[in-house]
Design a protein around this motif. Structure first.
Motif, PDB file in Angstrom:
ATOM      1  N   ALA A   1       5.223  12.500   5.742  1.00  6.47           N
ATOM      2  CA  ALA A   1       5.631  13.609   6.611  1.00  6.47           C
ATOM      3  C   ALA A   1       5.507  13.197   8.075  1.00  6.47           C
ATOM      4  CB  ALA A   1       4.787  14.849   6.316  1.00  6.47           C
ATOM      5  N   LYS A   2       4.411  12.552   8.424  1.00  6.86           N
ATOM      6  CA  LYS A   2       4.213  12.101   9.810  1.00  6.86           C
ATOM      7  C   LYS A   2       5.229  11.039  10.195  1.00  6.86           C
ATOM      8  CE  LYS A   2      -0.675  13.189  10.175  1.00  6.86           C
ATOM      9  NZ  LYS A   2      -2.038  12.677  10.137  1.00  6.86           N
ATOM     10  N   LYS A   3       5.508  10.116   9.292  1.00  9.00           N
ATOM     11  CA  LYS A   3       6.427   9.023   9.593  1.00  9.00           C
ATOM     12  C   LYS A   3       7.878   9.502   9.698  1.00  9.00           C
ATOM     13  CE  LYS A   3       3.964   5.048   7.654  1.00  9.00           C
ATOM     14  NZ  LYS A   3       4.106   4.137   8.778  1.00  9.00           N
ATOM     15  N   THR A   4       8.258  10.492   8.900  1.00  7.18           N
ATOM     16  CA  THR A   4       9.657  10.925   8.848  1.00  7.18           C
ATOM     17  C   THR A   4       9.959  12.138   9.716  1.00  7.18           C
ATOM     18  OG1 THR A   4       9.287  12.383   6.950  1.00  7.18           O
ATOM     19  CG2 THR A   4       9.926  10.074   6.479  1.00  7.18           C
ATOM     20  N   GLY A   5       8.916  12.876  10.078  1.00  6.72           N
ATOM     21  CA  GLY A   5       9.144  14.117  10.823  1.00  6.72           C
ATOM     22  C   GLY A   5       9.497  15.292   9.921  1.00  6.72           C
TER      23      GLY A   5
ATOM     24  N   MET B   1       0.843  -1.188   0.000  1.00  7.90           N
ATOM     25  CA  MET B   1       0.000   0.000   0.000  1.00  7.90           C
ATOM     26  C   MET B   1       0.885   1.247   0.000  1.00  7.90           C
ATOM     27  SD  MET B   1      -2.743   1.205   2.849  1.00  7.90           S
ATOM     28  CE  MET B   1      -1.826   2.349   3.824  1.00  7.90           C
ATOM     29  N   PRO B   2       0.727   2.130  -0.973  1.00  9.52           N
ATOM     30  CA  PRO B   2       1.544   3.341  -1.022  1.00  9.52           C
ATOM     31  C   PRO B   2       1.122   4.358   0.043  1.00  9.52           C
ATOM     32  CG  PRO B   2      -0.015   3.322  -2.845  1.00  9.52           C
ATOM     33  CD  PRO B   2      -0.163   2.009  -2.126  1.00  9.52           C
ATOM     34  N   TYR B   3       2.101   5.162   0.439  1.00  7.11           N
ATOM     35  CA  TYR B   3       1.857   6.224   1.419  1.00  7.11           C
ATOM     36  C   TYR B   3       1.697   7.558   0.700  1.00  7.11           C
ATOM     37  CZ  TYR B   3       3.934   2.816   4.637  1.00  7.11           C
ATOM     38  OH  TYR B   3       4.225   1.697   5.357  1.00  7.11           O
ATOM     39  N   SER B   4       0.834   8.407   1.245  1.00  6.46           N
ATOM     40  CA  SER B   4       0.686   9.764   0.716  1.00  6.46           C
ATOM     41  C   SER B   4       1.807  10.626   1.277  1.00  6.46           C
ATOM     42  CB  SER B   4      -0.662  10.356   1.128  1.00  6.46           C
ATOM     43  OG  SER B   4      -0.657  10.606   2.539  1.00  6.46           O
ATOM     44  N   ILE B   5       1.970  11.803   0.724  1.00  4.83           N
ATOM     45  CA  ILE B   5       3.001  12.707   1.208  1.00  4.83           C
ATOM     46  C   ILE B   5       2.739  13.119   2.661  1.00  4.83           C
ATOM     47  CG2 ILE B   5       1.966  14.856   0.362  1.00  4.83           C
ATOM     48  CD1 ILE B   5       4.905  15.646  -0.472  1.00  4.83           C
ATOM     49  N   GLY B   6       1.472  13.254   3.021  1.00  2.00           N
ATOM     50  CA  GLY B   6       1.124  13.590   4.399  1.00  2.00           C
ATOM     51  C   GLY B   6       1.506  12.477   5.361  1.00  2.00           C
ATOM     52  N   GLN B   7       1.273  11.237   4.956  1.00  2.00           N
ATOM     53  CA  GLN B   7       1.640  10.095   5.791  1.00  2.00           C
ATOM     54  C   GLN B   7       3.156  10.005   5.939  1.00  2.00           C
ATOM     55  OE1 GLN B   7      -0.526   7.271   3.323  1.00  2.00           O
ATOM     56  NE2 GLN B   7      -1.893   6.785   5.048  1.00  2.00           N
TER      57      GLN B   7
ATOM     58  N   PHE C   1       4.518   6.893  -2.107  1.00  2.00           N
ATOM     59  CA  PHE C   1       5.734   6.441  -1.447  1.00  2.00           C
ATOM     60  C   PHE C   1       5.599   4.997  -0.987  1.00  2.00           C
ATOM     61  CE2 PHE C   1       5.520  10.999  -1.009  1.00  2.00           C
ATOM     62  CZ  PHE C   1       6.836  11.440  -1.132  1.00  2.00           C
ATOM     63  N   THR C   2       6.729   4.264  -1.036  1.00  2.00           N
ATOM     64  CA  THR C   2       6.787   2.887  -0.546  1.00  2.00           C
ATOM     65  C   THR C   2       7.676   2.845   0.696  1.00  2.00           C
ATOM     66  OG1 THR C   2       8.753   2.342  -1.830  1.00  2.00           O
ATOM     67  CG2 THR C   2       6.602   2.026  -2.925  1.00  2.00           C
ATOM     68  N   ASP C   3       7.679   1.680   1.356  1.00  2.00           N
ATOM     69  CA  ASP C   3       8.568   1.513   2.506  1.00  2.00           C
ATOM     70  C   ASP C   3      10.032   1.690   2.095  1.00  2.00           C
ATOM     71  OD1 ASP C   3       6.678   1.044   4.573  1.00  2.00           O
ATOM     72  OD2 ASP C   3       6.428  -1.022   3.893  1.00  2.00           O
ATOM     73  N   LYS C   4      10.388   1.205   0.912  1.00  2.00           N
ATOM     74  CA  LYS C   4      11.753   1.371   0.412  1.00  2.00           C
ATOM     75  C   LYS C   4      12.063   2.864   0.222  1.00  2.00           C
ATOM     76  CE  LYS C   4      14.966  -0.329  -3.038  1.00  2.00           C
ATOM     77  NZ  LYS C   4      15.193  -1.150  -4.215  1.00  2.00           N
ATOM     78  N   ASN C   5      11.096   3.629  -0.264  1.00  2.00           N
ATOM     79  CA  ASN C   5      11.273   5.080  -0.405  1.00  2.00           C
ATOM     80  C   ASN C   5      11.528   5.720   0.955  1.00  2.00           C
ATOM     81  OD1 ASN C   5       8.609   5.417  -2.897  1.00  2.00           O
ATOM     82  ND2 ASN C   5      10.729   4.793  -3.182  1.00  2.00           N
ATOM     83  N   LEU C   6      10.792   5.257   1.980  1.00  2.00           N
ATOM     84  CA  LEU C   6      10.969   5.801   3.333  1.00  2.00           C
ATOM     85  C   LEU C   6      12.389   5.554   3.841  1.00  2.00           C
ATOM     86  CD1 LEU C   6       7.601   4.837   5.058  1.00  2.00           C
ATOM     87  CD2 LEU C   6       8.287   7.068   4.182  1.00  2.00           C
ATOM     88  N   ASP C   7      12.924   4.379   3.538  1.00  2.00           N
ATOM     89  CA  ASP C   7      14.301   4.079   3.935  1.00  2.00           C
ATOM     90  C   ASP C   7      15.277   5.030   3.255  1.00  2.00           C
ATOM     91  OD1 ASP C   7      13.452   1.975   5.529  1.00  2.00           O
ATOM     92  OD2 ASP C   7      13.890   0.437   4.015  1.00  2.00           O
ATOM     93  N   PHE C   8      15.034   5.310   1.984  1.00  2.00           N
ATOM     94  CA  PHE C   8      15.915   6.209   1.244  1.00  2.00           C
ATOM     95  C   PHE C   8      15.779   7.636   1.768  1.00  2.00           C
ATOM     96  CE2 PHE C   8      18.513   7.811  -2.066  1.00  2.00           C
ATOM     97  CZ  PHE C   8      19.181   6.721  -2.617  1.00  2.00           C
TER      98      PHE C   8
END
Length: 148
Positions: free
Chosen positions: A9-13, A1-7, A41-48
């Protein structure tokens, strides 16, 4: 499931503004877009993104981070180059830590000095050597301010 930019933002700060700015600066070419143009965004994107945040936090310039991202997008052919980038940044961070330790040593000395000055009621009664921060701070009892 892809994440929105708002999600994200919350996950990354990071703010949505910062994420969009990073995207405009070419730091996130790996982020796909939906048919309607929204970033997905994907989980892999979040890692990057976490790596980008780390590099930025170590003082690396956005232009250097963009070069790293471009190399990463090229795949394994750039592994050695990317390793060298990390080694250089590692040395830069070590130098920052060394400089920060010098600043901390100076601040520690000043805290001890001013604690003694407050106790003595005057700076005049206190002696020490800022260039030798580990040396003791001495209060000259004859110069101490007498309190009623």
């Amino acid at each position: 499931m892809p994440y929105s930019i708002g999600q994200v933002a919350k996950k990354t700060g990071l703010s949505t503004y910062t994420l969009r700015y990073y995207d405009r600066k070419g730091l996130m070419p790996f982020v796909k877009r939906s048919p309607s143009g929204r970033r997905e965004f994907t989980d892999k994107n979040l890692d990057f993104i976490d790596l980008i945040t780390c590099l930025k936090g170590t003082g690396m310039q956005l232009s250097e981070i963009r070069k790293f991202v471009e190399l990463a997008m090229q795949g394994d052919a750039t592994l050695t180059t990317r390793l060298n980038i990390f080694k250089q940044q590692q040395e830069a961070v070590k130098a920052q830590i060394k400089q920060s330790q010098k600043f901390l040593d100076k601040l520690d000395y000043k805290v001890r000095f001013y604690t003694a000055a407050c106790e003595a009621g005057t700076e005049t009664a206190v002696s020490g050597n800022c260039d030798l921060p580990d040396q003791p701070i001495v209060i000259n009892e004859q110069l101490r301010v007498k309190r009623a």
